[in-house]
Write a protein that holds these residues in place. Structure first.
Motif, PDB file in Angstrom:
ATOM      1  N   THR A  40      19.899  -6.366  25.513  1.00  0.00           N
ATOM      2  CA  THR A  40      20.973  -5.474  25.948  1.00  0.00           C
ATOM      3  C   THR A  40      20.420  -4.213  26.612  1.00  0.00           C
ATOM      4  O   THR A  40      19.304  -3.771  26.321  1.00  0.00           O
ATOM      5  CB  THR A  40      21.873  -5.069  24.761  1.00  0.00           C
ATOM      6  N   PHE A  41      21.248  -3.647  27.507  1.00  0.00           N
ATOM      7  CA  PHE A  41      20.903  -2.417  28.217  1.00  0.00           C
ATOM      8  C   PHE A  41      22.123  -1.505  28.219  1.00  0.00           C
ATOM      9  O   PHE A  41      23.256  -1.977  28.331  1.00  0.00           O
ATOM     10  CB  PHE A  41      20.470  -2.725  29.653  1.00  0.00           C
ATOM     11  N   ASP A  42      21.880  -0.190  28.130  1.00  0.00           N
ATOM     12  CA  ASP A  42      22.964   0.775  27.941  1.00  0.00           C
ATOM     13  C   ASP A  42      23.111   1.772  29.083  1.00  0.00           C
ATOM     14  O   ASP A  42      22.153   2.058  29.819  1.00  0.00           O
ATOM     15  CB  ASP A  42      22.737   1.571  26.656  1.00  0.00           C
ATOM     16  N   ALA A  93      21.550 -11.245  29.937  1.00  0.00           N
ATOM     17  CA  ALA A  93      21.600 -10.031  29.124  1.00  0.00           C
ATOM     18  C   ALA A  93      23.027  -9.489  29.066  1.00  0.00           C
ATOM     19  O   ALA A  93      23.924  -9.948  29.777  1.00  0.00           O
ATOM     20  CB  ALA A  93      20.663  -8.968  29.699  1.00  0.00           C
ATOM     21  N   THR A  94      23.219  -8.493  28.193  1.00  0.00           N
ATOM     22  CA  THR A  94      24.501  -7.806  28.087  1.00  0.00           C
ATOM     23  C   THR A  94      24.289  -6.348  28.470  1.00  0.00           C
ATOM     24  O   THR A  94      23.370  -5.695  27.966  1.00  0.00           O
ATOM     25  CB  THR A  94      25.067  -7.892  26.662  1.00  0.00           C
ATOM     26  N   PHE A  95      25.150  -5.848  29.350  1.00  0.00           N
ATOM     27  CA  PHE A  95      25.037  -4.483  29.845  1.00  0.00           C
ATOM     28  C   PHE A  95      26.224  -3.670  29.334  1.00  0.00           C
ATOM     29  O   PHE A  95      27.382  -3.933  29.694  1.00  0.00           O
ATOM     30  CB  PHE A  95      24.977  -4.484  31.375  1.00  0.00           C
ATOM     31  N   PHE A  96      25.935  -2.687  28.485  1.00  0.00           N
ATOM     32  CA  PHE A  96      26.961  -1.842  27.884  1.00  0.00           C
ATOM     33  C   PHE A  96      27.145  -0.597  28.744  1.00  0.00           C
ATOM     34  O   PHE A  96      26.261   0.252  28.815  1.00  0.00           O
ATOM     35  CB  PHE A  96      26.573  -1.474  26.458  1.00  0.00           C
ATOM     36  N   ILE A  97      28.309  -0.512  29.363  1.00  0.00           N
ATOM     37  CA  ILE A  97      28.565   0.534  30.350  1.00  0.00           C
ATOM     38  C   ILE A  97      29.382   1.665  29.735  1.00  0.00           C
ATOM     39  O   ILE A  97      30.409   1.429  29.093  1.00  0.00           O
ATOM     40  CB  ILE A  97      29.310  -0.051  31.559  1.00  0.00           C
TER      41      ILE A  97
END
Length: 268
Positions: A45-47, A68-72
């Motif tokens: 994950t990336f924030d 991946a999962t991108f937390f915006i």
């Protein structure tokens, strides 16, 4: 008239065959990426709002087959929408990281959980919906969560993500909090992630540490979650970051261990 009807039927048959073929291909892709409860895996994950970094790293993700999962956080403006479109095109997932990137625990204590939902969550979800996205997961800014915030947000999201550090001298692979048996992931609403920004320069995120954690996940059929922020080859002027070289090392080790990468959307 008879010839026109024949041609019409041939066109319809060809179109139907194309639809069936496409559906079969999509079905095969869906099965290949389905979550396996009998196998360990990695959730990367990336924030925040590091859109250019993330989009520029798509070729590296593709090279290793990483989703991946991108937390915006913040507004879902044109820049965000463009990045979302590009990332989703390559199979990545989008999660919520709140409107103003505030500490959830303190905000709920100062106001209320309902006000937190009204001001920090629902406006962003409405903007995501307008962009064609329905996030299933939320990452706590600064990993600030407690039982109250978890209970509140699990009414809206299927999974939450927080984080924690390891004590000096402790190994990630010995910290049970970072590992969830794949067969029980659907019972774990909030997952605890390990930060990998600055890897391998810091003692709690050397390649030896991360490799040992990945090895445990593979051997015990467990899920481990990592998080980072910016992706830069050299130290940026602002923000936490991980280098593409460090990511390639981690992705390569996971591939060697036959560990799949899952998005939060794929978790049951």
């Amino acid at each position: 008239m008879g010839m026109n009807r024949t041609r019409f039927l041939l066109v319809v048959a060809s179109a139907l065959a194309s639809i069936v073929s496409s559906s079969q291909v999509r079905g095969q892709e869906d099965r290949s990426s389905a979550f396996d409860v009998h196998r360990g895996g990695v959730v990367m994950t990336f924030d925040d709002r590091n859109f250019d970094d993330w989009v520029n790293t798509i070729p590296l993700f593709d090279e290793f087959g990483v989703k991946a999962t991108f937390f915006i956080s913040g507004k879902i403006d044109d820049h965000a929408v463009d990045a979302i479109r590009r990332l989703r095109k390559h199979g990545h997932a989008i999660g919520s990281h709140s409107v103003h990137h505030l500490k959830a625990v303190e905000y709920c204590q100062d106001h209320s959980p309902e006000v937190f939902l009204r001001n920090e969550i629902r406006p962003q979800l409405e903007a995501f919906q307008a962009a064609g996205v329905a996030p299933t997961s939320f990452a706590y800014p600064m990993s600030r969560n407690d039982a109250v915030t978890d209970e509140t947000l699990l009414k809206v999201f299927r999974h939450l993500r927080t984080g924690k550090n390891v004590a000096d001298g402790e190994r990630i692979c010995d910290a049970d909090a970072f590992f969830v048996p794949a067969g029980r992931i659907n019972q774990q609403g909030c997952l605890i992630a390990k930060g990998i920004d600055y890897a391998p320069a810091r003692p709690d995120r050397t390649f030896e540490q991360i490799d040992a954690a990945l090895t445990r996940a593979a051997e015990n059929h467990e899920i481990i979650v990592f998080y980072a922020h910016r992706i830069c080859a050299t130290k940026p002027d602002r923000g936490h970051f991980v280098t593409p070289e460090a990511l390639a090392q981690i992705f390569g080790k996971a591939k060697q261990l036959n560990l799949p990468f899952y998005t939060f959307d794929q978790l049951p």
